[in-house]
Enzyme design. Structure first.
Site, PDB file in Angstrom:
ATOM      1  N   LYS A  98     -13.377 -50.760 -33.684  1.00 29.60           N
ATOM      2  CA  LYS A  98     -12.070 -50.671 -34.356  1.00 29.60           C
ATOM      3  C   LYS A  98     -11.792 -51.953 -35.112  1.00 29.60           C
ATOM      4  CE  LYS A  98      -7.756 -51.122 -32.304  1.00 29.60           C
ATOM      5  NZ  LYS A  98      -6.704 -50.721 -31.357  1.00 29.60           N
ATOM      6  N   ASP A 133     -11.796 -49.239 -28.659  1.00 30.08           N
ATOM      7  CA  ASP A 133     -12.134 -50.571 -29.175  1.00 30.08           C
ATOM      8  C   ASP A 133     -12.753 -51.413 -28.070  1.00 30.08           C
ATOM      9  OD1 ASP A 133      -9.981 -51.297 -27.557  1.00 30.08           O
ATOM     10  OD2 ASP A 133      -8.584 -51.384 -29.225  1.00 30.08           O
ATOM     11  N   ASP A 135      -6.882 -44.842 -23.619  1.00 29.40           N
ATOM     12  CA  ASP A 135      -6.359 -46.134 -24.068  1.00 29.40           C
ATOM     13  C   ASP A 135      -5.193 -46.536 -23.172  1.00 29.40           C
ATOM     14  OD1 ASP A 135      -6.273 -48.410 -25.581  1.00 29.40           O
ATOM     15  OD2 ASP A 135      -5.783 -47.417 -27.469  1.00 29.40           O
ATOM     16  N   ARG A 145       1.411 -58.298 -26.056  1.00 30.20           N
ATOM     17  CA  ARG A 145       0.339 -58.308 -27.057  1.00 30.20           C
ATOM     18  C   ARG A 145       0.308 -59.570 -27.920  1.00 30.20           C
ATOM     19  NH1 ARG A 145       0.369 -52.359 -29.540  1.00 30.20           N
ATOM     20  NH2 ARG A 145       2.589 -52.488 -29.124  1.00 30.20           N
ATOM     21  N   GLN A 146       1.487 -60.191 -28.124  1.00 34.49           N
ATOM     22  CA  GLN A 146       1.468 -61.424 -28.942  1.00 34.49           C
ATOM     23  C   GLN A 146       1.177 -62.594 -28.003  1.00 34.49           C
ATOM     24  OE1 GLN A 146       3.271 -61.695 -32.482  1.00 34.49           O
ATOM     25  NE2 GLN A 146       2.094 -63.586 -32.664  1.00 34.49           N
TER      26      GLN A 146
HETATM   27  C1  R5P Z   1      -4.966 -52.455 -28.417  1.00 29.29           C
HETATM   28  O1  R5P Z   1      -5.417 -53.509 -28.097  1.00 29.29           O
HETATM   29  C2  R5P Z   1      -4.426 -51.475 -27.429  1.00 29.29           C
HETATM   30  O2  R5P Z   1      -5.277 -51.289 -26.355  1.00 29.29           O
HETATM   31  C3  R5P Z   1      -4.128 -50.162 -28.093  1.00 29.29           C
HETATM   32  O3  R5P Z   1      -5.312 -49.623 -28.625  1.00 29.29           O
HETATM   33  C4  R5P Z   1      -3.155 -50.351 -29.206  1.00 29.29           C
HETATM   34  O4  R5P Z   1      -2.136 -51.209 -28.822  1.00 29.29           O
HETATM   35  C5  R5P Z   1      -2.576 -49.030 -29.655  1.00 29.29           C
HETATM   36  O5  R5P Z   1      -1.683 -49.308 -30.662  1.00 29.29           O
HETATM   37  P1  R5P Z   1      -1.380 -48.291 -31.834  1.00 29.29           P
HETATM   38  O6  R5P Z   1      -0.954 -46.995 -31.213  1.00 29.29           O
HETATM   39  O7  R5P Z   1      -0.250 -48.956 -32.588  1.00 29.29           O
HETATM   40  O8  R5P Z   1      -2.604 -48.174 -32.680  1.00 29.29           O
END
Ligand code: R5P
Length: 303
Positions: A197, A174, A224, A100-101
């Site tokens: 989001k 999102d 997700d 993610r980073q």
């Molecule tokens: C975001 O880009 C991902 O697809 C997930 O929505 C996100 O990583 C979920 O993270 P969390 O449970 O911390 O909200």
């Protein structure tokens, strides 16, 4: 389980990965041997690999949630297998960490996706993972210098939805989830909606539900790629309920579930929370081992 024969790869399962490794091994007709990981009194890792000492291709199975605890033992296991003469050493990391980073959001921040990919690329010969979080990076090949296969499981999720949720509408939480939610919805033959989001901090998100009136007669299925802190799922469930939608079913690929986020999502009003078995968790319902096995088979000669 079919005993391994010469030329058949052996699966080496890290602690916690035994069930998935067993299912992959069954699909491939090979065996699983455990990787022993313990700690010396000073906290340093002691790793021991087992199995047959002949020159068999080795496949390490280690999902990389809590990656900081696992990465050194994983590198030691790969090194030990190489030292025993395993020709290629592959890695099945059903959940791939540090995706993610992918940029320095603040000056001086490490772009961990690049560093992590370099370390793994130098330590194993190939990689299979499931639905890696590829957002601004087009494919694993852009960051991994070894053959790297991303297994897609939207069809498995769509199949589960078709069999278990009548009259569903797929909800992507999102904009990043658009392609994915659309693919699940199209395969399941149901409509989809993408929410808006805004992430306020690493553990605060704000979600809005456009066009909810269109879908009042359908069961929302929030889809997700992962549940990490749970805030995305939690806020989505709350907003759907506040908007008068029926209790949603939540489906995620990777069950990270930090802290008490799993019961929190259920308490917020989710009808059910369902995940795939990329990370062992009580919510695991959708088995993706056959898809992972197919990817492993394509990268080894173990069939
Ligand atoms: C975001 O880009 C991902 O697809 C997930 O929505 C996100 O990583 C979920 O993270 P969390 O449970 O911390 O909200």
């Amino acid at each position: 389980m079919t005993p391994a024969t010469a030329g058949t790869a052996e699966l080496h399962a890290f602690p916690g990965n035994e069930a998935l490794a067993g299912a992959i091994a069954d699909a491939l007709g090979t065996v699983v041997v455990p990787v022993e990981v313990s700690r010396f009194p000073d906290g340093e890792a002691r790793v021991r690999v087992g199995g047959d000492r002949s020159r068999r291709p080795a496949v390490v199975v280690c999902s990389l949630e809590h990656a900081d605890e696992k990465i050194l033992p994983l590198l030691f296991a790969a090194g030990a297998l190489r030292a025993l003469g395993a020709p290629p050493v592959g890695l099945v990391a059903p959940y791939l960490a540090y995706m993610r980073q992918d940029r320095a959001f603040h000056e001086g921040e490490a772009v961990s996706v690049m560093h992590f990919a370099r370390v793994l690329s130098e330590s194993v010969d190939w990689l299979v993972t499931v639905e890696p979080h590829l957002h601004r990076i087009a494919s694993l090949d852009a960051i991994y210098s070894i053959p790297a296969c991303a297994v897609h499981v939207s069809d498995a999720i769509a199949t589960w939805i078709s069999a278990n949720v009548a009259n569903a509408v797929v909800i992507g939480p999102d904009a990043e989830s658009r392609q994915w939610a659309r693919s699940v919805a199209e395969t399941a033959g149901v409509p989809f909606e993408i929410l808006e989001k805004r992430r306020l901090s690493s553990d605060r998100v704000e979600v809005t539900v456009p066009h909810i009136d269109r879908w009042r007669d359908r069961t929302p299925v929030v889809v997700d790629d992962m549940v990490s802190t749970g805030h995305t799922m939690l806020e989505t469930v709350r907003h759907l309920r506040d908007a008068g939608a029926p209790a949603p079913v939540c489906v995620a690929v990777h069950a990270l579930f930090a802290g008490d986020s799993y019961p929190a999502v259920l308490r917020a009003g989710a009808k059910r929370v369902v995940t795939t078995n990329t990370i062992a968790h009580e919510s695991n319902t959708i088995d993706v081992s056959d898809r992972v096995a197919a990817a492993v088979a394509a990268l080894t000669d173990c069939r």
